[in-house]
Design an enzyme around this catalytic site. Structure first.
Site, PDB file in Angstrom:
ATOM      1  N   GLY A  33       0.823  -1.201   0.000  1.00  0.00           N
ATOM      2  CA  GLY A  33       0.000   0.000   0.000  1.00  0.00           C
ATOM      3  C   GLY A  33       0.850   1.239   0.000  1.00  0.00           C
ATOM      4  N   ASN A  34       0.226   2.375   0.181  1.00  0.00           N
ATOM      5  CA  ASN A  34       0.983   3.622   0.241  1.00  0.00           C
ATOM      6  C   ASN A  34       0.384   4.552   1.283  1.00  0.00           C
ATOM      7  OD1 ASN A  34      -0.907   5.600  -1.128  1.00  0.00           O
ATOM      8  ND2 ASN A  34      -0.769   3.983  -2.665  1.00  0.00           N
ATOM      9  N   ARG A  35       0.990   5.704   1.453  1.00  0.00           N
ATOM     10  CA  ARG A  35       0.667   6.566   2.594  1.00  0.00           C
ATOM     11  C   ARG A  35      -0.466   7.553   2.344  1.00  0.00           C
ATOM     12  NH1 ARG A  35       6.381   9.021   4.154  1.00  0.00           N
ATOM     13  NH2 ARG A  35       5.065  10.300   5.509  1.00  0.00           N
ATOM     14  N   SER A  36      -1.155   7.452   1.223  1.00  0.00           N
ATOM     15  CA  SER A  36      -2.206   8.436   0.956  1.00  0.00           C
ATOM     16  C   SER A  36      -3.430   8.223   1.848  1.00  0.00           C
ATOM     17  CB  SER A  36      -2.620   8.344  -0.514  1.00  0.00           C
ATOM     18  OG  SER A  36      -3.629   9.284  -0.781  1.00  0.00           O
ATOM     19  N   ALA A 100      -3.845   7.728  -5.103  1.00  0.00           N
ATOM     20  CA  ALA A 100      -2.513   7.191  -5.348  1.00  0.00           C
ATOM     21  C   ALA A 100      -2.657   5.706  -5.669  1.00  0.00           C
ATOM     22  CB  ALA A 100      -1.630   7.399  -4.121  1.00  0.00           C
TER      23      ALA A 100
END
Ligand code: CTP
Ligand code: CA
Length: 233
Positions: A33-36, A100
């Site tokens: 995943g990512n930090r958005s 994102a």
């Protein structure tokens, strides 16, 4: 200008906003995943609704609250985001890709939880590329068509090759969208924070610097640009 001058300047428009970060599953409990957080996209959706637009929010794992009056479609993966966006943007006036999407996903997702084994060997994860939602929206719109207006977001860092804005100009040209909202993330700025600072680059060569402020102010500045553009064509 006075807030009253902007009231309902998006009435009759359909605005589709994607927000959040996708998750690409390795197994039923683990993902890349990512930090958005989705904050900026939600702020845009909220501001567009306040200005009279019909708003659809395609939300990928958004962790902030979405105000009432916004039609929300929940997705998790880039593939789901891709499908949801292509299905809902045909008759829209503006599409803002604030989400994102993960560029890659595991080639396969294990049906059961991946276990450690005694020998200490580690699993190898092979990645494959995800579809590019924005590129596909641009391709589907076709050359010469002005609707919907297509807006991308880019978090960039400068490096030895180019500055943040040089990277962003190149990305705008590569993507073929109408605007790119550029975020300098060099110093850990922007992620999971209520404020932001961006430059709105236009395919027409324009550049609007929006100073550090709450994400609602970034949303307002972006929608000012888009509402004006819609009125002028
Ligand atoms: N985007 C998209 N689909 C993807 C990846 C990105 O629609 N699979 C959109 C994002 O929502 C954003 C814009 O494209 O609006 C730019 O995303 P970014 O990750 O900066 O661009 P990439 O082309 O993926 O380039 P990079 O290699 O720098 O990640
Ligand atoms: Ca990317």
């Amino acid at each position: 200008d006075a807030p009253a001058a902007r009231v309902a300047d998006l009435a009759g428009r359909h605005v589709v906003v994607s927000a959040g970060g996708t998750r690409e599953y390795l197994d039923p409990v683990r993902y890349l995943g990512n930090r958005s957080s989705g904050r900026q996209g939600v702020a845009i959706a909220e501001a567009a609704a306040a200005r009279g637009a019909k708003v659809t929010l395609v939300a990928a794992n958004v962790t902030v609250e979405v105000p009432a009056g916004i039609d929300v479609v929940q997705v998790e993966t880039t593939a789901q985001l891709h499908e949801a966006m292509l299905a809902r943007t045909d008759a829209s006036d503006v599409v803002v890709m604030a989400a994102a999407p993960a560029d890659f996903r595991p080639e396969s997702t294990a049906g059961a939880k991946i276990k450690k084994d005694e020998s200490g060997s580690v699993p190898e994860v092979r990645l494959v590329q995800n579809p590019d939602v924005l590129a596909d929206l641009v391709a589907r719109r076709g050359p010469g068509s002005a609707a919907p207006l297509l807006v991308g977001f880019a978090a960039e860092t400068g490096d030895e090759q180019a500055t943040v804005l040089e990277h962003a100009r190149a990305k705008l040209a590569r993507k073929g969208c109408d605007y790119l909202v550029v975020n300098d993330v060099s110093a850990g700025k922007a992620f999971d924070r209520p404020d932001n600072e961006v430059v709105v680059l236009g395919a027409d060569g324009s550049a609007l610097e929006v100073p550090l402020g709450p994400k609602s102010e970034i949303a307002r500045a972006l929608l000012d640009v888009l509402a004006r553009r819609l009125d002028n064509r």
